[in-house]
Design an enzyme around this catalytic site. Structure first.
Site, PDB file in Angstrom:
ATOM      1  CE  LYS A  19      -0.984   4.061  -6.562  1.00 59.03           C
ATOM      2  NZ  LYS A  19      -0.394   3.219  -5.513  1.00 59.03           N
ATOM      3  CG  ASP A  29     -12.279  16.195 -11.118  1.00 59.28           C
ATOM      4  OD1 ASP A  29     -11.306  15.520 -10.762  1.00 59.28           O
ATOM      5  OD2 ASP A  29     -13.005  16.830 -10.323  1.00 59.28           O
ATOM      6  CB  SER A  74      -5.517   4.042  -8.735  1.00 66.16           C
ATOM      7  OG  SER A  74      -6.467   5.045  -8.952  1.00 66.16           O
ATOM      8  CG  PHE A 113      -1.955  -0.920   1.408  1.00 69.43           C
ATOM      9  CD1 PHE A 113      -3.109  -0.775   0.665  1.00 69.43           C
ATOM     10  CD2 PHE A 113      -1.877  -1.983   2.306  1.00 69.43           C
ATOM     11  CE1 PHE A 113      -4.165  -1.670   0.804  1.00 69.43           C
ATOM     12  CE2 PHE A 113      -2.928  -2.871   2.454  1.00 69.43           C
ATOM     13  CZ  PHE A 113      -4.072  -2.713   1.702  1.00 69.43           C
ATOM     14  CE1 TYR A 151      -1.539   7.725  -6.158  1.00 68.18           C
ATOM     15  CE2 TYR A 151      -3.424   8.153  -7.575  1.00 68.18           C
ATOM     16  CZ  TYR A 151      -2.815   7.407  -6.591  1.00 68.18           C
ATOM     17  OH  TYR A 151      -3.483   6.336  -6.031  1.00 68.18           O
TER      18      TYR A 151
HETATM   19  P1  NAD Z   1      -2.728   6.429   3.024  1.00 73.47           P
HETATM   20  O1  NAD Z   1      -1.919   7.653   2.761  1.00 73.47           O
HETATM   21  O2  NAD Z   1      -3.664   6.452   4.178  1.00 73.47           O
HETATM   22  O3  NAD Z   1      -1.757   5.168   3.171  1.00 73.47           O
HETATM   23  C1  NAD Z   1      -0.490   5.090   2.587  1.00 73.47           C
HETATM   24  C2  NAD Z   1       0.511   4.812   3.705  1.00 73.47           C
HETATM   25  O4  NAD Z   1       1.818   4.656   3.148  1.00 73.47           O
HETATM   26  C3  NAD Z   1       0.592   5.970   4.718  1.00 73.47           C
HETATM   27  O5  NAD Z   1       0.435   5.445   6.013  1.00 73.47           O
HETATM   28  C4  NAD Z   1       2.007   6.523   4.524  1.00 73.47           C
HETATM   29  O6  NAD Z   1       2.547   7.042   5.724  1.00 73.47           O
HETATM   30  C5  NAD Z   1       2.747   5.311   3.992  1.00 73.47           C
HETATM   31  N1  NAD Z   1       3.937   5.604   3.174  1.00 73.47           N
HETATM   32  C6  NAD Z   1       4.024   6.440   2.105  1.00 73.47           C
HETATM   33  N2  NAD Z   1       5.282   6.411   1.604  1.00 73.47           N
HETATM   34  C7  NAD Z   1       5.986   5.524   2.364  1.00 73.47           C
HETATM   35  C8  NAD Z   1       7.318   5.079   2.344  1.00 73.47           C
HETATM   36  N3  NAD Z   1       8.210   5.544   1.452  1.00 73.47           N
HETATM   37  N4  NAD Z   1       7.717   4.162   3.266  1.00 73.47           N
HETATM   38  C9  NAD Z   1       6.843   3.692   4.200  1.00 73.47           C
HETATM   39  N5  NAD Z   1       5.560   4.094   4.255  1.00 73.47           N
HETATM   40  C10 NAD Z   1       5.130   4.994   3.358  1.00 73.47           C
HETATM   41  O7  NAD Z   1      -3.508   6.103   1.674  1.00 73.47           O
HETATM   42  P2  NAD Z   1      -4.626   5.000   1.347  1.00 73.47           P
HETATM   43  O8  NAD Z   1      -5.838   5.737   0.867  1.00 73.47           O
HETATM   44  O9  NAD Z   1      -4.749   4.026   2.434  1.00 73.47           O
HETATM   45  O10 NAD Z   1      -3.975   4.336   0.064  1.00 73.47           O
HETATM   46  C11 NAD Z   1      -3.213   3.140   0.108  1.00 73.47           C
HETATM   47  C12 NAD Z   1      -2.749   2.804  -1.293  1.00 73.47           C
HETATM   48  O11 NAD Z   1      -3.887   2.667  -2.149  1.00 73.47           O
HETATM   49  C13 NAD Z   1      -1.862   3.878  -1.938  1.00 73.47           C
HETATM   50  O12 NAD Z   1      -0.858   3.252  -2.697  1.00 73.47           O
HETATM   51  C14 NAD Z   1      -2.819   4.628  -2.837  1.00 73.47           C
HETATM   52  O13 NAD Z   1      -2.170   5.224  -3.926  1.00 73.47           O
HETATM   53  C15 NAD Z   1      -3.749   3.496  -3.300  1.00 73.47           C
HETATM   54  N6  NAD Z   1      -5.066   3.970  -3.740  1.00 73.47           N
HETATM   55  C16 NAD Z   1      -5.819   4.767  -2.901  1.00 73.47           C
HETATM   56  C17 NAD Z   1      -7.043   5.260  -3.346  1.00 73.47           C
HETATM   57  C18 NAD Z   1      -7.858   6.182  -2.480  1.00 73.47           C
HETATM   58  O14 NAD Z   1      -8.715   6.891  -3.010  1.00 73.47           O
HETATM   59  N7  NAD Z   1      -7.686   6.189  -1.163  1.00 73.47           N
HETATM   60  C19 NAD Z   1      -7.524   4.921  -4.619  1.00 73.47           C
HETATM   61  C20 NAD Z   1      -6.753   4.087  -5.426  1.00 73.47           C
HETATM   62  C21 NAD Z   1      -5.523   3.624  -4.965  1.00 73.47           C
HETATM   63  N1  UFG Z   2     -15.575  16.640  -5.807  1.00 72.62           N
HETATM   64  C1  UFG Z   2     -16.293  17.793  -5.499  1.00 72.62           C
HETATM   65  N2  UFG Z   2     -15.874  18.549  -4.452  1.00 72.62           N
HETATM   66  C2  UFG Z   2     -14.805  18.214  -3.679  1.00 72.62           C
HETATM   67  C3  UFG Z   2     -14.073  17.046  -4.003  1.00 72.62           C
HETATM   68  C4  UFG Z   2     -14.490  16.281  -5.074  1.00 72.62           C
HETATM   69  O1  UFG Z   2     -17.271  18.117  -6.165  1.00 72.62           O
HETATM   70  O2  UFG Z   2     -14.474  18.958  -2.729  1.00 72.62           O
HETATM   71  C5  UFG Z   2     -16.063  15.755  -6.901  1.00 72.62           C
HETATM   72  C6  UFG Z   2     -15.052  15.525  -7.996  1.00 72.62           C
HETATM   73  O3  UFG Z   2     -15.165  16.522  -8.985  1.00 72.62           O
HETATM   74  C7  UFG Z   2     -15.462  14.124  -8.482  1.00 72.62           C
HETATM   75  C8  UFG Z   2     -15.979  13.441  -7.217  1.00 72.62           C
HETATM   76  O4  UFG Z   2     -16.324  14.493  -6.323  1.00 72.62           O
HETATM   77  O5  UFG Z   2     -16.530  14.231  -9.386  1.00 72.62           O
HETATM   78  C9  UFG Z   2     -14.956  12.521  -6.551  1.00 72.62           C
HETATM   79  O6  UFG Z   2     -13.751  13.238  -6.319  1.00 72.62           O
HETATM   80  P1  UFG Z   2     -12.605  12.677  -5.342  1.00 72.62           P
HETATM   81  O7  UFG Z   2     -11.539  13.720  -5.275  1.00 72.62           O
HETATM   82  O8  UFG Z   2     -13.211  12.223  -4.075  1.00 72.62           O
HETATM   83  O9  UFG Z   2     -12.105  11.372  -6.097  1.00 72.62           O
HETATM   84  P2  UFG Z   2     -11.515  11.197  -7.587  1.00 72.62           P
HETATM   85  O10 UFG Z   2     -12.478  10.326  -8.328  1.00 72.62           O
HETATM   86  O11 UFG Z   2     -11.166  12.481  -8.194  1.00 72.62           O
HETATM   87  O12 UFG Z   2     -10.144  10.437  -7.311  1.00 72.62           O
HETATM   88  C10 UFG Z   2     -10.022   9.373  -6.350  1.00 72.62           C
HETATM   89  C11 UFG Z   2      -8.611   9.425  -5.751  1.00 72.62           C
HETATM   90  C12 UFG Z   2      -7.579   9.098  -6.788  1.00 72.62           C
HETATM   91  C13 UFG Z   2      -7.905   7.760  -7.398  1.00 72.62           C
HETATM   92  C14 UFG Z   2      -9.301   7.754  -7.950  1.00 72.62           C
HETATM   93  C15 UFG Z   2      -9.638   6.354  -8.381  1.00 72.62           C
HETATM   94  O13 UFG Z   2      -8.342  10.741  -5.238  1.00 72.62           O
HETATM   95  O14 UFG Z   2      -6.325   8.991  -6.167  1.00 72.62           O
HETATM   96  O15 UFG Z   2     -10.249   8.146  -6.951  1.00 72.62           O
HETATM   97  O16 UFG Z   2     -10.812   6.341  -9.100  1.00 72.62           O
HETATM   98  F1  UFG Z   2      -7.032   7.507  -8.385  1.00 72.62           F
END
Ligand code: NAD
Ligand code: UFG
Length: 338
Positions: free
Chosen positions: A152, A294, A124, A80, A148
């Site tokens: 990925k 977006d 993602s 992660f 970002y």
């Molecule tokens: P998060 O930031 O809560 O978790 C990521 C963790 O990785 C954090 O605790 C951070 O401290 C740790 N980290 C970052 N760089 C590091 C390093 N170099 N060494 C050790 N630890 C490190 O984010 P999350 O939402 O739990 O996401 C987890 C994974 O899922 C990420 O790779 C993210 O890109 C991916 N992802 C998240 C979403 C989302 O919307 N949350 C969507 C798609 C993919």
């Molecule tokens: N949005 C708003 N107001 C806000 C934030 C978001 O209207 O303050 C809207 C955005 O325009 C979008 C929707 O809400 O239509 C969702 O936006 P998010 O920022 O919550 O999520 P995204 O779909 O843009 O992106 C998220 C993560 C990315 C990941 C992606 C995977 O941030 O890292 O989902 O589908 F890659």
């Protein structure tokens, strides 16, 4: 079976750790706390009554990783760890490339040295760019629009090349859609630093009074109500998807790729209305211009994960909002109010 969870104190990892421990796995976790704190680890231990073998370390630190692999007999890794803020990645791309790419390369090198070749990777839906149609299957063309997302896609490519060179690896590439919600205890949840970038954490702060109104980024998209449509998935369903992926890796599947989503799209307005139901009050909002980068609509076709992993997301939008509200109400400052 012992699983190493990188980024183990983060949002999705904390929910996954809990489900791994409940399913009888041993968890070794590593985090540098760049976006998390030790409190999530403590709370998972308390909720499960089990220990996590935790190491505060950076995945870029090869010596630290080597030490962990020497001490613990790790059989699989869920990776992660990574930086994940799209906007920030456009401002400081090199930090994202160094952390996410070099960190992953270092991890893979150490895994290879220790003969640990079972990996689940957090990818993602962002790798689908702006999909031509929905729902999105795993076969759709891949493209990205920000650094970002590029990290990925580059890591996915790296994993495909690695597997090509050595088919004894088992790799599950998991493409998450939009994870939201929290564990139903209200003890663990998402705790973003500063003003949230993502919709649901932002709404949660408006509902708690920490922010004054929701900013809707555009209501002129080609969608039923004009606001953006996404596939929101409960983080506990997502965590359970990782348990299924770990089970799959034990069947020696080679490299496999799965969408983890619900298959249902909700608009920004739908989410606001559902959150209003959960918190029992009207939430103020304004319509702002579209956010650059977006897309209008994306949601998953989750058929492949259902057929091959036996996994389906079961928690609906009401539960996602209720659980977020419970976490936010119990922890108005996240893990920091201690
Ligand atoms: P998060 O930031 O809560 O978790 C990521 C963790 O990785 C954090 O605790 C951070 O401290 C740790 N980290 C970052 N760089 C590091 C390093 N170099 N060494 C050790 N630890 C490190 O984010 P999350 O939402 O739990 O996401 C987890 C994974 O899922 C990420 O790779 C993210 O890109 C991916 N992802 C998240 C979403 C989302 O919307 N949350 C969507 C798609 C993919
Ligand atoms: N949005 C708003 N107001 C806000 C934030 C978001 O209207 O303050 C809207 C955005 O325009 C979008 C929707 O809400 O239509 C969702 O936006 P998010 O920022 O919550 O999520 P995204 O779909 O843009 O992106 C998220 C993560 C990315 C990941 C992606 C995977 O941030 O890292 O989902 O589908 F890659």
């Amino acid at each position: 079976m012992k699983i190493l969870v990188t980024g183990g104190a983060g949002y999705i990892a904390s929910h996954t750790n809990l489900e791994l421990l409940n399913a009888g796995y041993e968890v070794v976790a590593i985090d540098n706390f760049s976006n998390s704190s030790m409190e999530s680890i403590r709370r998972v231990e308390k909720l499960t009554g089990k220990k996590i073998h935790f190491y505060e370390a950076d995945i870029l630190d090869k010596e630290a990783l080597t030490d962990i692999f020497s001490r613990e007999s790790i059989q699989a890794v869920i990776h992660f760890a990574g930086l994940k803020a799209v906007g920030e990645s456009c401002e400081i791309p090199l930090k994202y490339f160094k952390n996410n790419l070099s960190g992953t390369i270092t991890l893979l090198e150490v895994m290879q040295e220790f003969g640990v070749k079972n990996l689940a990777f957090s990818s993602s839906a962002t790798v689908y760019g702006d999909p031509a149609t929905v729902p999105v299957t795993e076969e759709f063309p891949l493209s990205v629009t920000n650094p970002y997302g590029r990290t990925k896609l580059m890591i996915e490519d790296m994993l495909r090349d690695l597997f090509q060179s050595d088919p004894s690896w088992n790799i599950a590439i998991l493409r998450y859609f939009n994870p939201i919600g929290a564990h139903e205890s209200g003890e663990i949840g998402e705790d973003p630093n500063g003003i949230p970038n993502n919709l649901v954490p932002y709404i949660a702060k408006v509902a708690s009074g920490a922010l004054d109104k929701i900013h809707i980024f555009g209501n002129d998209y080609d969608t039923p109500d004009g606001t953006g449509v996404r596939d929101y998935i409960h983080v506990v369903d997502l965590a359970l998807g990782h348990i299924k992926a770990i089970e799959k890796l034990q069947e020696n599947p080679g490299l496999v790729t799965y969408n983890l989503g619900t298959g249902v799209g909700y608009s920004v307005m739908d989410i606001i209305h559902n959150y209003e139901k959960a918190c029992g009050k009207k939430l103020p909002y304004v319509i702002d211009p579209r956010r650059p980068g977006d897309i209008a609509v994306t949601y998953a076709d989750p058929t492949k994960a259902r057929k091959e992993l036996g996994w389906t997301a079961e928690r609906g939008i009401d539960k996602m909002c209720e659980d977020t509200y419970r976490w936010q109400s119990k922890n108005p400052n996240g893990y920091r109010n201690l």
